[in-house]
Motif scaffolding. Structure first.
Motif, PDB file in Angstrom:
ATOM      1  N   ALA A  18       0.831  -1.205   0.000  1.00  0.00           N
ATOM      2  CA  ALA A  18       0.000   0.000   0.000  1.00  0.00           C
ATOM      3  C   ALA A  18       0.866   1.257   0.000  1.00  0.00           C
ATOM      4  CB  ALA A  18      -0.924  -0.008   1.221  1.00  0.00           C
ATOM      5  N   SER A  19       1.964   1.221   0.756  1.00  0.00           N
ATOM      6  CA  SER A  19       2.885   2.357   0.805  1.00  0.00           C
ATOM      7  C   SER A  19       3.508   2.605  -0.569  1.00  0.00           C
ATOM      8  CB  SER A  19       3.978   2.089   1.842  1.00  0.00           C
ATOM      9  OG  SER A  19       4.987   3.078   1.785  1.00  0.00           O
ATOM     10  N   ASN A  20       3.938   1.536  -1.230  1.00  0.00           N
ATOM     11  CA  ASN A  20       4.510   1.681  -2.574  1.00  0.00           C
ATOM     12  C   ASN A  20       3.472   2.241  -3.552  1.00  0.00           C
ATOM     13  OD1 ASN A  20       6.996   0.653  -1.770  1.00  0.00           O
ATOM     14  ND2 ASN A  20       6.438  -1.449  -2.282  1.00  0.00           N
ATOM     15  N   TRP A  21       2.235   1.762  -3.434  1.00  0.00           N
ATOM     16  CA  TRP A  21       1.160   2.231  -4.316  1.00  0.00           C
ATOM     17  C   TRP A  21       0.904   3.723  -4.134  1.00  0.00           C
ATOM     18  CZ3 TRP A  21      -3.773   4.267  -3.496  1.00  0.00           C
ATOM     19  CH2 TRP A  21      -4.591   4.310  -4.627  1.00  0.00           C
ATOM     20  N   ALA A 139       9.835   2.980   3.046  1.00  0.00           N
ATOM     21  CA  ALA A 139       9.952   1.895   4.028  1.00  0.00           C
ATOM     22  C   ALA A 139       9.268   0.631   3.526  1.00  0.00           C
ATOM     23  CB  ALA A 139       9.351   2.320   5.372  1.00  0.00           C
ATOM     24  N   GLY A 140       8.197   0.800   2.748  1.00  0.00           N
ATOM     25  CA  GLY A 140       7.504  -0.372   2.214  1.00  0.00           C
ATOM     26  C   GLY A 140       8.395  -1.185   1.291  1.00  0.00           C
ATOM     27  N   ALA A 141       9.120  -0.475   0.397  1.00  0.00           N
ATOM     28  CA  ALA A 141      10.027  -1.158  -0.527  1.00  0.00           C
ATOM     29  C   ALA A 141      11.231  -1.724   0.200  1.00  0.00           C
ATOM     30  CB  ALA A 141      10.486  -0.193  -1.620  1.00  0.00           C
ATOM     31  N   MET A 142      11.651  -1.041   1.265  1.00  0.00           N
ATOM     32  CA  MET A 142      12.848  -1.453   1.983  1.00  0.00           C
ATOM     33  C   MET A 142      12.601  -2.650   2.890  1.00  0.00           C
ATOM     34  SD  MET A 142      15.143   0.824   4.651  1.00  0.00           S
ATOM     35  CE  MET A 142      15.207   2.221   3.524  1.00  0.00           C
ATOM     36  N   LEU A 143      11.520  -2.592   3.653  1.00  0.00           N
ATOM     37  CA  LEU A 143      11.283  -3.579   4.715  1.00  0.00           C
ATOM     38  C   LEU A 143      10.368  -4.726   4.320  1.00  0.00           C
ATOM     39  CD1 LEU A 143      10.613  -0.952   7.516  1.00  0.00           C
ATOM     40  CD2 LEU A 143      12.603  -2.434   7.434  1.00  0.00           C
ATOM     41  N   GLY A 144       9.436  -4.455   3.446  1.00  0.00           N
ATOM     42  CA  GLY A 144       8.383  -5.437   3.185  1.00  0.00           C
ATOM     43  C   GLY A 144       8.785  -6.538   2.232  1.00  0.00           C
ATOM     44  N   ILE A 179       6.375   1.177   8.863  1.00  0.00           N
ATOM     45  CA  ILE A 179       5.598   1.276   7.629  1.00  0.00           C
ATOM     46  C   ILE A 179       4.311   2.060   7.864  1.00  0.00           C
ATOM     47  CG2 ILE A 179       4.325  -0.044   5.886  1.00  0.00           C
ATOM     48  CD1 ILE A 179       6.432  -2.251   6.181  1.00  0.00           C
ATOM     49  N   VAL A 180       3.656   1.831   8.998  1.00  0.00           N
ATOM     50  CA  VAL A 180       2.429   2.578   9.320  1.00  0.00           C
ATOM     51  C   VAL A 180       2.746   4.066   9.491  1.00  0.00           C
ATOM     52  CG1 VAL A 180       0.599   2.900  11.023  1.00  0.00           C
ATOM     53  CG2 VAL A 180       1.276   0.588  10.353  1.00  0.00           C
ATOM     54  N   ALA A 181       3.846   4.374  10.179  1.00  0.00           N
ATOM     55  CA  ALA A 181       4.261   5.777  10.345  1.00  0.00           C
ATOM     56  C   ALA A 181       4.571   6.390   8.986  1.00  0.00           C
ATOM     57  CB  ALA A 181       5.481   5.851  11.260  1.00  0.00           C
ATOM     58  N   ASN A 182       5.201   5.605   8.121  1.00  0.00           N
ATOM     59  CA  ASN A 182       5.515   6.065   6.775  1.00  0.00           C
ATOM     60  C   ASN A 182       4.247   6.399   5.996  1.00  0.00           C
ATOM     61  OD1 ASN A 182       6.969   6.280   4.176  1.00  0.00           O
ATOM     62  ND2 ASN A 182       6.002   4.322   3.750  1.00  0.00           N
ATOM     63  N   ILE A 183       3.227   5.544   6.097  1.00  0.00           N
ATOM     64  CA  ILE A 183       1.967   5.797   5.400  1.00  0.00           C
ATOM     65  C   ILE A 183       1.315   7.074   5.918  1.00  0.00           C
ATOM     66  CG2 ILE A 183      -0.399   4.946   5.100  1.00  0.00           C
ATOM     67  CD1 ILE A 183       0.766   2.120   4.909  1.00  0.00           C
TER      68      ILE A 183
END
Length: 202
Positions: A18-21, A139-144, A179-183
């Protein structure tokens, strides 16, 4: 309600996607692309390091492509090797951000699994906050773990719904909260961009 380790990993995958999107749909700028490749480099390097550690021969390593990836042969560690390789970006991404915070930012941020506590540490008047905001934009691309990573280990993922490990759970929750903080940061930036466009049109 207590979370299982398997559910935390699934949430990391879903929210990471979702973050990447959000980035590609609403924050599709050159800066975002550059930051994406930093995240992709950390992500794929984490896979590669665990390939080496578990005896899986690397056949291809690509970061700067439309679909960054690592192609490797099976690990010499049956079952466990595949799990470690696929989940490597979670620990690798956290280790990268910890190193940046420790060595570059002089421990400016205190590690926590609490999303609100992470957000309240950000101060727009301090350059350290901007460094972390920029790094965490992807963070989504990095961690997920990617959908392909999950596809590689889905039978093991089911078992993780029944595994109890405070250490692994803390790592998972730390990644999930980032990731949630990033979103949350992305949504604020998207709102600011839309407001700026409205003002410019007047």
């Amino acid at each position: 309600m207590s979370l299982s380790l398997g559910l935390v990993i699934v949430l990391i995958v879903v929210l990471g996607y979702a973050s990447n999107w959000l980035n590609w749909q609403f924050l599709n700028y050159r800066l975002t692309h550059a930051l994406y490749y930093i995240g992709a480099f950390v992500h794929e390097s984490s896979h590669a390091l665990l390939c080496l550690a578990t005896g899986a021969k690397i056949e291809e390593f690509k970061v700067f492509s439309y679909q960054p990836h690592v192609i490797h042969r099976p690990s010499r560690l049956p079952i466990l090797g595949a799990l470690l390789i696929s989940a490597a970006p979670i620990a690798g991404g956290l280790a990268f951000l910890y190193a940046i915070n420790h060595f570059l930012l002089d421990g400016y941020f205190i590690a926590t699994g609490d999303v609100f506590a992470q957000l309240t540490q950000l101060n727009p008047f301090h350059w350290q906050s901007w460094v972390m905001i920029l790094l965490c934009l992807n963070a989504g691309a990095m961690l997920g773990p990617s959908p392909q990573d999950i596809k590689n280990i889905w039978p093991l993922l089911i078992l993780l719904f029944f595994v109890q490990s405070n250490f692994l759970m803390n790592i998972g929750l730390a990644a999930l909260s980032l990731i949630v903080a990033n979103i949350a940061i992305q949504l604020v930036l998207i709102l600011l961009v839309k407001m700026w466009r409205i003002v410019r049109q007047k």
